[in-house]
Structure formats: C-alpha cells, structure tokens
Design an enzyme around this catalytic site. Structure first.
Site, mmCIF file in Angstrom:
data_model
loop_
_atom_site.group_PDB
_atom_site.id
_atom_site.type_symbol
_atom_site.label_atom_id
_atom_site.label_comp_id
_atom_site.label_asym_id
_atom_site.label_seq_id
_atom_site.Cartn_x
_atom_site.Cartn_y
_atom_site.Cartn_z
ATOM 1 N N HIS A 266 0.833 -1.215 0.000
ATOM 2 C CA HIS A 266 0.000 0.000 0.000
ATOM 3 C C HIS A 266 0.865 1.262 0.000
ATOM 4 C CE1 HIS A 266 -3.963 -1.957 0.677
ATOM 5 N NE2 HIS A 266 -3.271 -2.865 1.344
ATOM 6 N N ASP A 329 -0.974 -4.956 6.089
ATOM 7 C CA ASP A 329 -1.937 -5.806 5.379
ATOM 8 C C ASP A 329 -1.566 -5.974 3.912
ATOM 9 O OD1 ASP A 329 -2.528 -2.991 5.249
ATOM 10 O OD2 ASP A 329 -4.311 -3.511 4.078
ATOM 11 N N GLU A 330 -2.026 -7.065 3.362
ATOM 12 C CA GLU A 330 -2.013 -7.305 1.917
ATOM 13 C C GLU A 330 -0.674 -6.972 1.255
ATOM 14 O OE1 GLU A 330 -6.572 -6.514 0.612
ATOM 15 O OE2 GLU A 330 -5.438 -4.713 1.122
ATOM 16 N N ALA A 331 0.424 -7.405 1.885
ATOM 17 C CA ALA A 331 1.751 -7.172 1.283
ATOM 18 C C ALA A 331 1.994 -8.280 0.261
ATOM 19 C CB ALA A 331 2.816 -7.145 2.376
ATOM 20 N N ASP A 332 1.121 -8.344 -0.727
ATOM 21 C CA ASP A 332 1.105 -9.484 -1.651
ATOM 22 C C ASP A 332 2.318 -9.548 -2.559
ATOM 23 O OD1 ASP A 332 -1.329 -9.755 -0.470
ATOM 24 O OD2 ASP A 332 -2.510 -9.148 -2.222
#
Ligand code: TNX
Length: 528
Positions: A266, A329-332
């Site tokens: 993000h 979050d969501e450190a894809d």
C-alpha cells in the site's frame, strides 16, 4: 468491570423497552429506553426537569469537569439559546458535573440522576462526565441537535442511570488516503463518534493512492505523493500543525487518534515520491485505481529502514497516544521472508519511540512482542496466531463492521467483497463468540473501518456510516446480554428523527420501523 452490577433486576426497575412511538410529543420517560448505545441500567420516574435560561452548570473551576461543562454549554447552547454558564450548587436550576463517586464505574462510567431541581452527573474520571453529557443529549428532545435556535420545551423525566462501557476500545477508522477529507470533515467525523460514546479514531494516512501527513524529513511524500486520489481527484494532506489540531480536537472529546502508515505494501504514493524506496529504483506511475496488493517498499534496502525510522519518529512526536499503526496488510508483492524480517525491524523502531505497535492481522506471521495489538479483519487463524503470541486482538470483522460495504444490492456507494451489511448484520454479532478460539480477555474492542474508494464527501461517508455505526457502538458499549435485535430495531426507528436533526443523511434501512418522515435520499455515487 463487566459483571459487577446486576442490571435491571432486584431494586433497579428497567424501563419498558418496547414502547409505542409517539414521535411528535414524546413522553420524556421514554427517552431513557431510547438511548443508543443502550444504557446499562436506567429507571425513570414521574417527575420532570426543564432546562431553562436560568439553568447553571456546576463544576469545580479549573478541573477537567469544568472543561466538560464548557463542552456542554457549547453543545446545548445552539438549539436552546441558553448560556448555561458556570454557577453555584445553590442555584435553583442546576446541571452538576462532579468528579468522584463509585470507583467501580471505572475510567468511563458515570451515574446520572435527574430530579425536579436538576441533573447530577457523577463519575470517577472526566471521560465518564463526558459520556453522561452524551446521554443527557439523548434524554432531551431531538431538536437539541439542531444548529439554530429552536422553539421547544427542554424537558427531561426524572430518573436514575448507571452506565459504563463493555469495551475500553471503541473505534472507527477513516481512510483519508483513497479520498482526502479535510480538517473540518475529520472534526465532524469526531463529533459523530463522540455522540455514540466511541473513543478511538484510527486515521488511515497513507496508501497507494495518496500520502496524507507531512513528514519534514521526506518532504516529497506530501509534495508529490499527496497530489493523487482514487479516480484522479485532487488529493491533499495534513500539515503537522493540522494533524495536531485534529488530535487536540479529538482529545477534548475523549477520543484517542491512532495514526496508521501502511507498510510495506500500500505504498505506491511513497514510491512515486521517492523511487529509491522501490526495488527497481524506477518512478512508478501514480495510482488512482482501487486494486490492492500492488506495491511494496524494497524492505532489504537500508534507505527503506531509514525512511521508516524517520516517518515513525516524526509521527510519534506529534501523537500523544501510545499507539502507532503500521498497516502490514495485503503485502502481496513482498516475499514472505522479507515481510517477516521487515515487521520485526519496524517493531523495534516503534518500540524505540516508546510506542506500542498495531498492525492488521497479517503481522501475526512475524515474531511480534506480547502486548502488540493485532487488528482482525478476515482471517480467524491469523487472529488466533496473534493471540498465541500474546497480542491483544482488535475486532474489525469485515462481514459485520466494514462500513464501506453496500447495505444491499441497490446501494450505489460502497463495495461488496465482504458481503452486504444491513443494520442487523452490523448489530447481531458478538466480539467474543465471533472467533471461538479467542479468550474473552484477549479481545480489546472494536474498530469499524470506513475505506473510501467509493466515497469522496462527508455526505456520502455519513450515508455509509449511519445507522450502522450506531449499531456497532452498541456492540462495543452495552452488555452482551442486554442486546436484542428486535428491541434495537424499534429503538433505532425512534432514533431516526434525532439523526436527521444531527444533519445525518442516513440509510433508511427497510428492516427498521422508522417513525419519522423521510427527508433525504441516497447520495449519488461519484466513485470510480
Ligand atoms: C481491504 S481491510 C483492505 C483495504 C481496502 C478494503 C476495501 C484491509 C486491511 N485492507 O486496503 O480499502 O479492503 O474494502
């Protein structure tokens, strides 16, 4: 302190809860049963107290009670036209704000007594006096909420209330990154939280689409990274002075601001500003879409850790509260190995600033310190992993409290990946039973996030917030065994006139028996 008081049984007479709505000339005694969030215990009598131009507010000068007295005079002054000045206990008509009383009420509880001569609010700490004032607001006719002087009789039934919260952490999150909300909007948001006895404002200050807080040592974060927003809007940011102003405004309403900088994913807006934080060193295109998991800081670079240390140091210096939220979050597009090492390093940086780290549940995969706060949003397993490492769990379960979800398929604003959330879905769940493997003492409280991919004005934000936020405030404040959906839906139906008087263009859920005439419609989307 839950379980200390026997509610409504024995000598307490609980007011009847399902009462016919007589919205035009409400019986003041009904107001006790109408308060949202529901009171722990309340008994109303047959007498009446009427607020007049000669009512004075009694509070020890120079004390925190005197601060609450000024807030009360300002809040009730607009609609009543009364000055409600400081005055002596001996005056004929008084509202007394007294620090003291039953220590078992805790930091936020209060006793409120209404006699024919006046109102007395007593609390061990000033926050309790403040919540007593919020209750008093709701005991008065809805017209008290209007911004201009009203012709009304400000009558309250006599009675006795004892009230205190179930959870110490009752919050909402505002995403000011996807769309920017200026200081005046954030103050309005804070006032809405305060009215429902919420005490935490989580500010999501950075994301792919915009960086919103001035960091003096990395000025391009706001100079460049602040210029964008979802859909190509103008963006914006807070100077540190403006951020302090928000923190102070919140503090005066007993609300703690939790700043969130989302790391290591993000972060597209930060990479636009400082491409050396990017693994390929290239300037990425500014991002104005709504996908997630698209960006990452290059976590192994020393310059990245310097960046993180500078940002957290500056943020800690302007944040009196004990917490810094680091996202997580969501450190894809970050390798899992790099992610774990990065969170460990960030944790040390936060600790060195004397703060406690909060992160979304994904941080539970890293070696987090006991006492870290883990914010659950979709994976019960990660929440349980966090708790097994000694973390405290904040509940933001997306199928119940994501305020950016649509109410139903006809809602124009919002998303639906976590499902549709009508008021009953926001209300009828419990933080303790939601994840059975968690112990009741591992749950800190609730935060309801408003992500703003589809929302760019306060009018739109308020439509998604209400009435769900009122329902969630009750889940956080009121005893579990005192909550029942049918009773709440009746109470909320009678509360509609008050939300309208507050200027809230709320969603008129078909599941609620609204007692007032509709005066507004769904705002049109200008989302992506
Ligand atoms: C997931 S919840 C996200 C946010 C989005 C949101 C939209 C979470 C920790 N991450 O980045 O804004 O969904 O509903």
């Amino acid at each position: 302190m839950s379980g200390r008081w026997v509610v409504g049984r024995g000598s307490w007479v609980v007011v009847a809860l399902t009462l016919a709505g007589c919205e035009h000339h409400p019986d003041p005694a009904l107001a006790y049963a109408g308060v949202i969030p529901r009171l722990v215990s309340a008994a109303s009598g047959t007498g009446r107290f009427t607020l007049t131009g000669s009512t004075v507010v009694v509070a020890s000068p120079g004390s925190e009670a005197a601060d609450v007295a000024r807030y009360l005079a300002a809040t009730f002054g607009a609609a009543t036209g009364f000055a409600l000045p400081p005055g002596p206990d001996s005056a004929a008509s008084t509202i007394v704000l007294a620090l003291g009383g039953a220590p078992a009420l805790g930091n936020e509880g209060y006793d409120l007594t209404v006699t024919e001569r006046g109102v007395r609010i007593e609390a061990p700490a000033a926050a309790g006096l403040f919540y007593g004032v919020q209750t008093l607001r709701q005991l008065l006719p809805p017209a008290i909420e209007r911004p201009e002087r009203q012709r009304a009789r400000w009558t309250i039934a006599t009675g006795v209330i004892r009230d205190y919260p179930r959870y110490a952490w009752r919050g909402a999150m505002l995403d000011v990154s996807r769309h920017f909300f200026g200081v005046a909007d954030v103050k309005r948001f804070i006032d809405l939280l305060a009215a429902y006895k919420l005490n935490v404002l989580q500010l999501h200050l950075s994301d792919d689409q915009g960086w919103r807080i001035e960091i003096a040592s990395w000025p391009r974060l706001t100079e460049l990274g602040g210029l964008t927003a979802v859909g190509g809007g103008p963006g914006g940011f807070y100077t540190q002075a403006q951020y302090r102003e928000i923190v102070e405004y919140a503090r005066r309403r007993y609300i703690t601001v939790i700043p969130e900088i989302d790391l290591p994913g993000h972060t597209n807006a930060a990479l636009v500003a400082y491409p050396e934080l990017n693994c390929n060193g290239k300037v990425p295109a500014p991002y104005t879409g709504i996908e997630t998991g698209i960006s990452s800081l290059c976590t192994r670079r020393p310059v990245v850790m310097q960046f993180v240390a500078d940002v957290i140091r500056e943020l800690a210096a302007i944040t009196p509260g004990p917490f810094i939220h680091i996202g997580g979050d969501e450190a894809d597009v970050t390798l899992p190995r790099d992610y774990v090492a990065f969170i460990d390093s960030v944790q040390r940086i936060v600790r060195a600033q004397g703060k406690t780290m909060i992160g979304w549940e994904e941080i539970a995969s890293a070696p987090i310190d006991p006492g870290t706060v883990v914010q659950h949003w979709r994976s019960a397993d990660l929440a349980v992993t966090g708790a097994s490492k000694g973390a405290h769990i904040l509940m933001s379960p997306s199928p119940h409290v994501y305020l950016d979800m649509k109410y139903d398929s006809a809602t124009v604003l919002g998303q639906n990946w976590a499902g549709y959330i009508d008021v009953d879905t926001a209300y009828a769940w419990d933080p303790v039973t939601r994840i059975p493997a968690l112990g009741a003492d591992q749950v800190l409280g609730i935060v309801a996030p408003l992500w703003t991919e589809t929302v760019s004005t306060m009018k739109e934000a308020e439509y998604l917030l209400f009435p769900r936020l009122a329902a969630i405030a009750e889940v956080a404040w009121s005893p579990a065994d005192a909550r029942e959906w049918n009773e709440f839906s009746e109470r909320l139906g009678r509360h509609g006139a008050r939300m309208s008087a507050m200027g809230i263009g709320f969603y008129r859920s078909p599941r609620i028996p609204w007692r007032d005439a509709p005066s507004h419609t769904q705002p049109a989307s200008e989302g992506p």
